[in-house]
Design a protein around this motif. Structure first.
Motif, short mmCIF file in Angstrom:
data_model
loop_
_atom_site.label_atom_id
_atom_site.label_comp_id
_atom_site.label_asym_id
_atom_site.label_seq_id
_atom_site.Cartn_x
_atom_site.Cartn_y
_atom_site.Cartn_z
N ASN B 343 0.83 -1.21 0.00
CA ASN B 343 0.00 0.00 0.00
C ASN B 343 0.87 1.26 0.00
O ASN B 343 0.61 2.21 -0.73
N GLU B 378 -4.58 2.65 7.62
CA GLU B 378 -3.34 2.63 6.86
C GLU B 378 -2.22 3.26 7.70
O GLU B 378 -1.07 2.82 7.67
N ARG B 386 -8.70 -3.03 0.59
CA ARG B 386 -8.78 -1.61 0.26
C ARG B 386 -10.02 -0.99 0.89
O ARG B 386 -11.14 -1.38 0.58
#
Lengths: 232, 644
Positions: B343, B378, B386
């Protein structure tokens, strides 16, 4: 102690077979009376599979029984026996229980089945669904083995279910059949039409019926046996 | 056919753990000794403080409620339905019942005599571990040594956590070998293997040289089948000689050797022969983890990527990798490291693409440095699937006359980055917590001011922002900007310790549900709900608690929730057990959420209890306990009761 409901013991027969004498002794030693509370009664819930429905002609193929006492069934305390019958009057019941005539595997002689059954039952209260037929079949087999008639108190779950129902007079035909009662009381029906399987199902049904009857004050053996519609 | 009645019991038991873990013949034996018990509604089965009974119970029909009773009240602790096991205290500890059990409706139980079942447990440790982990915390330590999260969602070896993402050329790391002497019995060896959580054990002579190896497969094929007694010596079933290699081999070498010999385990020795000491062991699973689907290749492709469509494609492939890891039960620590790395690389690549765009359009760079911050999951390095993007941007302080130009430049830049991320599949944040929002694209002084305001005026909204913004993590740019921010926050907290009380209050807003019952989620109030929100009801409470506790301890730079708990366990040895359980619980929850998301092709956040197997329900429910205990710890530590 006065046992008001017991049939008068038959006169002792010195020539009776040992199993029958032993049975009569354990009958005499059992101290239930009409005030015995449900918790203290040993119920032997049983079922027989037979070659047909004719008490005169047909014969027992298997006997299954479990004991219910104090709201509990011990799986260890059970009877499962399969009887070897040479004579087989009517082939059509084979499909129902899957026991073929002359099938010898694990099977025993009828007299041995009778002996084991009486030893297992002793003086406890017998319970079966539509008990009259099973009792008549057993009496015939006991007679053939040299014994007399069953002395035990007998209860019929069909009758108890009728008493536990709210409006039995409104019930449709079949309402008090074992299949239908299993649906009503949410009892899963695997192993139907084997004697031990049906005995186990009937025992579960008995537990549920006893609870419902107890809530209405039917809490002793006397009350369980009383009218309306006492089985035998 | 005989044993018709025990067979009926058996047919039921075999569908439910721990009985499902037993071999058939043994289970049939157990079934023959069952008591079928009938209970009326409200009837008590056992009472808190009673002497331990002789049986454990499984609900055959109906429902049972377990209560903890105090002098004045009774608290519902658990509600059991068909197939649930309860009352196992007598089995594990010679203690009185800790709870009162009562039938909630007409109930049939199968009572299983513990005499005889104890031996079953000795021979089948997985049954003991299952019961121990199914059991409320605070049991005697006897069966608690095994990691409770290990059994069902077997987090694979922690040793794999540290593998770097580079392609493994040389096997510098391998697991410390688990060994035993040749006279060890099979059972002893199996116990060592399960305690060490390994799939093989190497039999060594007194000088440490390998003489044989026993693997899980040997146990399955030679012991579980009854061919060999548990009491037999390991020498009777071990494979010998052992295939050995030197520790300097490469992954490819090991793979070749495994294929050639049709084996799944390789023993590493000092000089690569059986005449030197054992130094390590490698399984096929270890190799899989090391190589991955090759995250290194994915990352290299991300770096070379010229267009955003290709990035999306790579991220889809990363999802395949995730799927493989999840199904192979690779440790969550490893999975989240890999996914976070991927990511992060995607974000960096989007940043670079946006910068290139700006340059090609002739936009003048304002000169001030910046740092791109990831927020939320994140930011914590926990984003497996996601989800919405949460990010912010901090730029260097500039003279007043340059401010507007700088801010406009970075707003334009951030807008392009968030657009690209959206294209890759990280959807826009519905609450607009993104660097493209003028409120979250600020200079260092403005950010300091913003954090100070939140800390000094902890209104509900400020506290909500804090739960997202406090988990910031620098992704790209000048990291000194983000460390300056961390330092500032700690200083601000020193003057305003009460702020933590507000954070604490927030962390207690969402207590976990009590349990699952039939197709419902049962709240502590007894209310039933159809849907379980794993994020709000289990993960956020843990993440919130971890954040608060590390802020309180002034530990910076650890954002990951389970690593925060691991650090806290080091800092507070008295609460070590709780923090470790919390870390385990968080990993299990992450795994379930990822599984659910992969299955349903969504964020995996909402569960319908009817989708869950019995085992899954128990695993999830077991995660609720440490959450509850943590919340009570927060309550005490931050005197939250005073505030409400």
């Amino acid at each position: 102690m006065f046992r008001w409901f017991k049939k008068k013991p038959p006169p002792p027969d010195p020539n009776a077979p040992a199993f029958w004498k032993a049975y009569l002794e354990s009958m005499a030693a059992t101290a239930y009376d009409k005030k015995t509370p449900i918790e203290e009664i040993g119920f032997v819930v049983f079922d027989t599979e037979t070659t047909g429905l004719d008490v005169q002609e047909d014969q027992i193929l298997s006997i299954g029984a479990v004991r219910v006492k104090n709201w509990q069934i011990s799986v260890e305390d059970r009877l499962e026996c399969y009887i070897h019958q040479e004579y087989y009057p009517d082939g059509k019941t084979v499909a129902v229980h899957g026991i073929l005539p002359g099938e010898k595997r694990h099977s025993i002689a009828e007299s041995e089945g009778v002996r084991r059954f009486l030893e297992f039952v002793g003086g406890d209260v017998l319970v079966a669904h539509h008990a009259a037929f099973d009792v008549a079949m057993l009496n015939a087999a006991i007679h053939a083995a040299g014994g007399g008639k069953l002395q035990n108190t007998v209860l019929d779950t069909g009758v108890l279910a009728r008493r536990a129902a709210r409006n039995p007079q409104l019930a449709r035909p079949g309402t008090f059949g074992l299949d239908h009662l299993c649906d009503t009381y949410r009892i899963p029906q695997s192993d139907r039409h084997t004697a031990p399987g049906d005995a186990f199902i009937t025992a579960l049904l008995l537990l549920k019926l006893l609870h419902r009857l107890q809530k209405r004050g039917v809490d002793t053996l006397g009350a369980l046996r009383s009218a309306p519609g006492m089985g035998l | 056919m005989e044993n018709i009645i025990p067979r009926r019991i058996y047919d039921f038991l075999k569908a439910y753990p721990p009985f499902s873990l037993l071999p058939d013949d043994l289970l049939l034996k157990v079934s023959q000794r069952v008591l079928v018990q009938y209970y009326q509604p409200r009837q008590e089965i056992f009472h808190q403080g009673d002497q331990p009974g002789t049986h454990i119970f499984i609900v055959r029909e109906g429902a049972v409620q377990l209560y903890r009773e105090t002098e004045s009240e009774a608290f519902l602790v658990e509600q059991c339905d068909e197939g649930d096991v309860f009352g196992i205290r007598p089995m594990l500890a010679e203690e009185t019942y800790a709870l009162t059990a009562r039938a909630a409706e007409e109930t049939l139980l199968y009572a299983i005599n513990i005499e005889g079942f104890r031996e079953v447990m000795e021979a089948h440790p997985q049954v003991a571990f299952y019961l121990a982990s199914n059991y409320a915390a605070g049991v005697g330590q006897k069966y608690k040594t095994a990691n409770p999260s290990q059994l069902f969602l077997d987090r694979s070896d922690r040793t794999t956590d540290n593998f770097a993402l580079m392609e493994v050329q040389s096997l510098e790391r391998s697991k410390l070998p688990v060994t035993c002497p040749p006279e060890t019995t099979i059972q002893e060896a199996a116990l060592i293997m399960s305690a060490e959580e390994v799939g093989s054990i190497i039999v060594v002579n007194p000088s440490g040289q390998p003489v044989g190896i026993m693997t899980d497969k040997d146990l399955r094929h030679k012991v579980a089948t009854g061919k060999m007694e548990l009491t037999a010596s390991i020498s009777d079933i071990m494979s010998s000689p052992v295939i050995t290699m030197p520790p300097t081999v490469t992954v490819a070498d090991v793979q070749m050797e495994m294929v050639k010999n049709r084996i799944n385990h390789i023993c590493l020795t000092e000089d690569g022969t059986t005449d030197s000491r054992v130094v390590g062991a490698l399984s096929e699973h270890d190799l899989m983890v090391m190589q991955g689907n090759n995250p290194a290749i994915l990352i290299r492709e991300i770096r070379r990527c010229k267009a955003v469509e290709a990035l999306r494609d790579i991220r889809d492939r990363a999802e395949q990798l995730l799927k493989k890891y999840i199904f192979q039960e690779v440790s969550i620590a490893f999975i989240s490291t890999v996914m976070t790395e991927i990511n992060d690389e995607i974000i960096v690549r989007c940043i670079e693409l946006a910068e290139a765009d700006l340059a090609s359009e002739g936009q003048q760079h304002p000169g001030a440095k910046y740092c791109w911050l990831a927020l939320g999951s994140e930011g914590r390095g926990e984003q497996l699937l996601r989800t919405d993007q949460d990010n912010a941007l901090v730029f260097e302080d500039v003279p007043e006359d340059a401010y507007e130009r700088t801010k406009n430049y970075y707003l334009d830049f951030a807008g392009r980055v968030t657009h690209l991320l959206n294209e890759v599949g990280f959807e826009y944040c519905p609450a607009d917590m993104m660097a493209s929002n003028p409120s979250w694209c600020l200079s260092l002084s403005e950010w300091k001011q913003q954090f100070s305001t939140w800390i000094h005026k902890p209104e509900p909204k400020a506290v909500m922002f804090c739960t997202i913004f406090f988990d910031f993590r620098p992704i790209h740019g000048d990291r000194s900007l983000s460390s300056a921010l961390t330092t500032h926050i700690f200083e601000a907290l020193d003057d305003q310790e009460i702020f933590l009380v507000y954070l604490g209050k927030n962390a207690l807003q969402n207590p976990p549900p009590l349990t699952f019952f039939r197709n419902f989620v049962v709240e502590s109030s007894g209310a039933h709900k159809d849907e379980f929100d794993i994020k709000a009801r289990a993960m956020m409470p843990l993440a919130d608690a971890a954040r608060l506790l590390v802020l309180h301890a002034r530990v910076g730079m650890i954002n990951n929730t389970f690593r925060r708990f691991e650090r806290l366990a080091e800092l507070e040895p008295q609460n070590r057990e709780l923090y470790e359980q919390a870390a385990d619980a968080y990993e299990i929850l992450m795994r379930y959420r990822a599984l659910q998301g992969l299955k349903k092709q969504n964020s995996g956040r909402y569960f319908n209890p009817s989708d869950l197997t019995k085992m899954e329900r128990i695993n999830l429910r077991n995660c609720f306990r440490p959450i509850k205990e943590l919340q009570s710890l927060l309550n005490t530590r931050f005197r939250l009761a005073l505030l409400s």
